[in-house]
Scaffold this active site. Structure first.
Site, PDB file in Angstrom:
ATOM      1  N   GLU A 206       0.863  -1.201   0.000  1.00  0.00           N
ATOM      2  CA  GLU A 206       0.000   0.000   0.000  1.00  0.00           C
ATOM      3  C   GLU A 206       0.883   1.230   0.000  1.00  0.00           C
ATOM      4  OE1 GLU A 206      -3.900  -0.232   2.176  1.00  0.00           O
ATOM      5  OE2 GLU A 206      -2.573  -1.248   3.591  1.00  0.00           O
ATOM      6  N   HIS A 230      -6.723 -11.023   5.912  1.00  0.00           N
ATOM      7  CA  HIS A 230      -6.682 -11.063   4.449  1.00  0.00           C
ATOM      8  C   HIS A 230      -5.609 -12.021   3.921  1.00  0.00           C
ATOM      9  CE1 HIS A 230      -9.233  -7.682   4.918  1.00  0.00           C
ATOM     10  NE2 HIS A 230      -8.308  -6.759   5.011  1.00  0.00           N
TER      11      HIS A 230
END
Ligand SMILES: NC(=O)C1=CN([C@@H]2O[C@H](COP(=O)(O)OP(=O)(O)OC[C@H]3O[C@@H](n4cnc5c(N)ncnc54)[C@H](OP(=O)(O)O)[C@@H]3O)[C@@H](O)[C@H]2O)C=CC1
Ligand SMILES: O=C1O[C@H](COP(=O)(O)O)[C@@H](O)[C@H](O)[C@H]1O
Length: 483
Positions: A206, A230
């Site tokens: 990210e 995740h």
């Protein structure tokens, strides 16, 4: 009548993701007839002001799919109510709005610390029942113990079949496509094991920093915010055995078996098989950016980057490391799973380096794609045969017919529909979450015991150098996507 109640309806997740998802479902005619949507939060806000915020957010996401009519239709369903959801009295205004509706789906888009109090309040207010469902955002708890506490509270009011623990990665199209790829084709299964696969990499990069979310993030870090949920879910879908069917329990039974086979990490090897990092200030793509400690306003030992080697102790995966890394302020927003096949056992071509081992890249972000790199002959009349790696893409519309790819859906669209329909296949069962916490707790306890503080890294880099050394130690490198 059916109603969807969004607790935390005024918050970041609801405004940025959930309401735009509901708009798109409306646009495509997929919302159940008569469904009411009630956003609930403590702040006093008029319905008009709330709808104006929702509209702004939907317009930002609509990108060529905006329709005044669709928005007007979804807006008609939406109401806003100010409540303190942690007490039965606080819920009275909501109760009034729900009237006799009993097909209720509650979505808890609030801090996990409120899950227990809200469930207790719903029960005390008489708003639970056999037809009600509850959707819990991740992370449920911050370790195994707090997960169990929350789960026990939820179980006082809802059966397991009524509980939907959301992991939005499971709603992503490519993640479901991975299931199709593995179990809808015969050609991959014989290769899907330690005979053909060298290792697997899972990267979630990210570019954003933690910013205003630090009060939450400082308690969780990258390990609990991303890896516990995740990333372990992605690992499970790559590693699980074929389920007998797509029933929720068949799939989830297989995922639990993978989680149970994860080799525990201890203080003795934690510095060899894991890396913690935290970003400092520097230059991002859009100018100077603050370091995590500056954002937080105080020193902190939390990880904004984590990389580790996971080993799955079973027949299929013995000796195949699964390397995982995730972090904030990395150079790219990129989520991918790389299946690295073994090199050819003997090269018949002049130079061994000519032959690049096959690689499958399952890309979730920024693009959705599954591609396979294979070797083929470079065209020409050279005396010595020249090889070149070719990347074959299984993307939408790349079938030579030039089909326009369908709109890329927000992961929550699929999950909201499934939760309202009571289909829990793409949700996390309690024992899955428990096993994931158990393993992750082992890592964080090992960090504490080994007094392992995060390495620092500069924004715009792929984390601390130790992240590269993690693979270099095993003679491997992270995928760079440049060929
Ligand atoms: N934001 C994201 O991208 C993601 C978030 N999540 C998870 O989603 C959840 C929500 O996150 P996020 O939206 O970022 O958080 P926010 O802080 O932005 O929103 C929280 C919401 O809860 C409301 N709220 C707080 N207390 C109460 C209460 N007692 N009764 C009713 N409403 C209350 C707040 O409104 P008010 O103050 O008006 O009450 C606000 O609307 C968290 O569990 C987070 O981990 C998961 C994945 C991604
Ligand atoms: O759950 C979370 O996910 C987001 C990243 O989601 P993505 O779909 O954009 O990959 C992450 O930024 C956030 O910290 C975390 O809570």
């Amino acid at each position: 009548m059916a109603a969807l109640v969004l607790f935390g309806g005024g918050g970041d997740l609801a405004i940025r993701m959930l309401l735009p998802s509901l708009y798109f479902l409306e646009h495509d005619g997929l919302l159940p007839d008569g469904l009411k949507i009630i956003a609930a939060a403590r702040s006093e806000e008029s319905r008009e002001a709330y709808l104006a915020r929702v509209k702004d957010s939907v317009i930002k996401r609509a990108d060529g799919h905006w329709s005044d009519e669709s928005f007007a239709r979804v807006a008609e369903r939406i109401d806003y109510v100010a409540v303190d959801a942690t007490s039965a009295e606080g819920l009275s205004a909501l109760k009034e709005k729900l009237g006799d509706d009993r097909e209720l789906t509650y979505f808890l888009a609030v801090s996990p610390s409120l899950y227990g109090p809200i469930v207790r309040a719903l029960k005390a207010a008489g708003l639970t029942g056999p037809q009600a469902r509850i959707v819990l955002e991740k992370p449920v708890g911050r370790d195994l113990e707090s997960f169990r506490q929350i789960d026990a509270e939820v179980a006082h009011a809802f059966d397991e079949r009524q509980v939907f623990r959301i992991d939005h990665y499971l709603g992503k199209e490519t993640v479901q496509n991975l299931i199709a790829l593995r179990f809808g084709n015969t050609i991959f299964e014989p290769l899907w094991n330690n005979l053909s696969i060298d290792h697997v990499q899972i990267t979630v990069g990210e570019t954003v920093g933690v910013g205003d979310r630090w009060p939450y993030y400082d308690e969780y870090g990258a390990l609990r915010d991303m890896l516990q949920n995740h990333m372990l879910q992605l690992l499970c879908l790559v590693a699980m055995e074929p389920p007998s069917d797509l029933d929720p329990d068949s799939v989830r039974n297989e995922k639990v078996k993978v989680l149970r086979s994860l080799r525990p990490i201890s203080a003795a090897n934690v510095r060899d098989v894991t890396v913690r990092g935290q970003y400092v200030g520097g230059h991002g793509p859009d100018g100077p950016v603050k370091g995590y400690e500056e954002e937080r306003g105080a020193p902190s030992d939390i990880d904004t980057y984590v990389a580790l080697r996971a080993d799955i102790d079973n027949w299929r995966w013995a000796g195949v490391p699964f390397y995982m890394r995730t972090g904030k302020r990395l150079p790219e927003k990129r989520t991918e799973i790389v299946i690295q096949f073994k090199p050819v056992p003997h090269s018949i071509f002049d130079q061994r380096g000519d032959v690049v081992a096959n690689r499958m890249v399952i890309e979730l972000q920024p693009e959705e794609d599954i591609s396979l790199t294979v070797m083929n002959k470079r065209p020409g009349l050279d005396q010595r045969m020249q090889l070149q790696p070719i990347r074959m893409s299984l993307s939408w519309g790349v079938d030579g017919k030039g089909a326009k790819p369908p709109r890329r859906r927000i992961a929550y669209e699929r999950l909201l529909l499934d939760a309202m329909a009571g289909d829990s296949t793409l949700f996390v069962r309690a024992d899955e979450a428990e096993k994931a916490w158990e393993w992750v707790d082992g890592v964080s306890e090992a960090w504490a015991e080994a007094e392992y503080r995060p390495h620092i890294y500069r924004p715009g880099t792929w984390g601390p150098d130790a992240g590269d050394r993690l693979l270099a130690r095993d003679g491997r490198t992270w995928n760079t996507n440049d060929g």
